[in-house]
Design a protein around this motif. Structure first.
Motif, short mmCIF file in Angstrom:
data_model
loop_
_atom_site.label_atom_id
_atom_site.label_comp_id
_atom_site.label_asym_id
_atom_site.label_seq_id
_atom_site.Cartn_x
_atom_site.Cartn_y
_atom_site.Cartn_z
N SER A 72 0.83 -0.77 -0.02
CA SER A 72 -0.09 0.03 0.16
C SER A 72 0.83 1.45 -0.26
CB SER A 72 -0.70 0.24 1.08
OG SER A 72 -1.54 -0.47 1.49
N ILE A 73 0.59 2.28 -0.88
CA ILE A 73 1.35 3.66 -0.99
C ILE A 73 0.29 4.36 -0.41
CG2 ILE A 73 2.58 5.11 -2.29
CD1 ILE A 73 3.05 2.64 -3.69
N VAL A 74 0.71 5.25 0.44
CA VAL A 74 -0.19 6.79 0.91
C VAL A 74 0.37 8.14 1.18
CG1 VAL A 74 -1.45 4.57 2.61
CG2 VAL A 74 0.23 6.24 4.08
N GLY A 75 -0.23 8.85 0.85
CA GLY A 75 0.26 10.17 1.37
C GLY A 75 -0.87 11.34 0.60
N SER A 104 -2.51 14.56 -1.04
CA SER A 104 -2.65 14.25 -2.36
C SER A 104 -1.45 15.37 -2.64
CB SER A 104 -4.06 15.63 -2.18
OG SER A 104 -5.65 14.65 -1.62
N GLY A 105 -1.49 15.37 -4.06
CA GLY A 105 -0.57 15.87 -5.10
C GLY A 105 0.77 15.30 -4.59
N CYS A 106 1.45 14.44 -4.31
CA CYS A 106 2.43 13.62 -3.84
C CYS A 106 3.53 13.15 -5.07
CB CYS A 106 2.37 13.42 -2.33
SG CYS A 106 2.12 11.69 -2.36
N GLY A 107 2.59 12.86 -5.90
CA GLY A 107 3.07 12.04 -6.75
C GLY A 107 2.41 10.29 -6.38
N LYS A 108 1.31 10.26 -5.68
CA LYS A 108 1.39 8.89 -5.91
C LYS A 108 1.04 7.80 -7.43
CE LYS A 108 -2.38 9.30 -2.44
NZ LYS A 108 -2.40 10.38 -2.66
N SER A 109 0.03 9.12 -7.72
CA SER A 109 -0.15 8.23 -8.91
C SER A 109 0.56 8.64 -10.14
CB SER A 109 -1.51 8.95 -9.80
OG SER A 109 -2.88 8.91 -9.00
N THR A 110 1.47 9.14 -9.77
CA THR A 110 2.34 9.60 -11.42
C THR A 110 3.55 8.32 -10.48
OG1 THR A 110 2.07 12.15 -10.79
CG2 THR A 110 4.87 11.37 -11.70
N LEU A 111 3.77 7.87 -9.78
CA LEU A 111 4.98 6.96 -9.35
C LEU A 111 3.95 5.71 -9.72
CD1 LEU A 111 6.75 5.53 -7.85
CD2 LEU A 111 5.67 5.27 -6.66
N THR A 138 -3.69 4.67 -1.75
CA THR A 138 -5.38 5.32 -1.13
C THR A 138 -4.79 6.18 -0.27
OG1 THR A 138 -6.40 3.89 -0.69
CG2 THR A 138 -4.03 3.54 0.14
N HIS A 139 -5.84 6.96 0.01
CA HIS A 139 -6.45 8.18 0.86
C HIS A 139 -6.49 7.61 2.20
CE1 HIS A 139 -6.20 11.52 -2.37
NE2 HIS A 139 -4.66 11.56 -1.93
N GLU A 190 -7.68 0.78 5.10
CA GLU A 190 -7.79 0.13 3.86
C GLU A 190 -6.46 -0.24 3.48
OE1 GLU A 190 -10.03 1.42 0.07
OE2 GLU A 190 -8.26 2.44 -0.37
N ALA A 191 -5.52 1.02 3.99
CA ALA A 191 -4.01 0.43 3.45
C ALA A 191 -3.32 -0.55 4.11
CB ALA A 191 -2.52 1.60 4.16
#
Length: 260
Positions: A39-42, A44-51, A193-194, A198-199
């Motif tokens: 799970s990757i959390v962070g 909004s705008g921290c680059g999760k989806s870009t990663l 996920t935010h 869930e994470a």
């Protein structure tokens, strides 16, 4: 690492926006083992989806490298499946046609039909083969999207906030269904996920990213047996650990179960 499948090697990502350089990710470095659920959390705008898009081959790093089995990921391939926040089903196609979209062209008609039927059953959509997306609930649409992501038997399945648009009850149902599907063949899964719970509920480990530009603040191992009890002391302890990475106010974190 012998069973390492995916490596994010000191990755940087910079976007050029209106003659300015905007850093999205900075020195991202971690590896994922075969069969892990990460799970990757962070914020909004921290680059999760870009990663996630870089792992999928949809974006290229500005520097650093993303590799699968030691080979650089340069473009999308059937080795990496993707499930987005929206189901992105074609509204004019049936469930069967949507799930079969993108299947290997070399497969025979019978082979394709068998694979589609197998994955429809896997995600619990038997009886809805000919239904259109508009005839399905949000959760059922996401089931179809998961089946489409799995049908080419990818080594890695990426999930970008796949349950973000669902109501709370359906979201929990889909979390349990995702675990059931994952436990069936132990695909390597990377979930953005935010939702902190869930994470923890799904992940073998949690990668916490800082605010933009995203860096790896901490990697937290989730050594809890499944199925997991969200009200257990160990679950709450890990929840506090994750929240401490985002909130400096100790009293808030220590009483986090009250606020949730």
């Amino acid at each position: 690492m012998i069973d390492e499948i995916l490596k994010i090697d000191h990755v940087e990502k910079v976007f050029h926006i209106k003659n300015k350089d905007v850093a999205a990710l900075h020195d991202i470095d971690f590896s994922i083992r075969k069969g892990e659920f990460v799970s990757i959390v962070g914020a909004s705008g921290c680059g999760k989806s870009t990663l996630l898009r870089m792992i999928a081959g949809l974006e290229k790093p500005s520097s650093g490298n993303v590799t699968l089995h030691g080979k650089t990921i340069e473009k999308p391939s059937v080795n990496v499946g993707m499930v987005f926040q929206e189901s992105r089903l074609f509204p004019w196609w049936s469930v069967s046609k949507n799930i079969g979209y993108g299947l290997h062209q070399k497969l025979s008609v019978n082979e394709k039909s068998d694979l589609i039927a197998k994955h429809i059953e896997l995600v619990g959509l038997s009886g809805f083969e000919q239904a259109l997306p508009k005839q399905l609930s949000g959760g059922m649409q996401q089931r179809a999207a998961i089946a489409r992501g799995l049908i080419n038997n990818p080594e890695v399945l990426l999930m970008d906030e796949p349950f973000g648009a669902l109501d709370a009850i359906t979201r929990i149902t889909m979390q349990n269904e995702t675990l059931r599907i994952w436990q069936a063949d132990r695909k390597t899964v990377v979930l953005v996920t935010h939702d902190i719970d869930e994470a923890i509920y799904l992940g073998d480990k949690i990668i916490v990213l800082s605010s933009r530009p995203g860096t790896v603040k901490r990697v937290i191992n989730v050594d809890l047996p499944r199925p997991r009890d969200r009200s257990s002391p160990d679950f709450i302890r890990i929840r506090r650990e994750v929240y401490r990475e985002f909130f400096e106010e100790a009293s808030f974190v220590d009483n986090i179960e009250y606020y949730l």
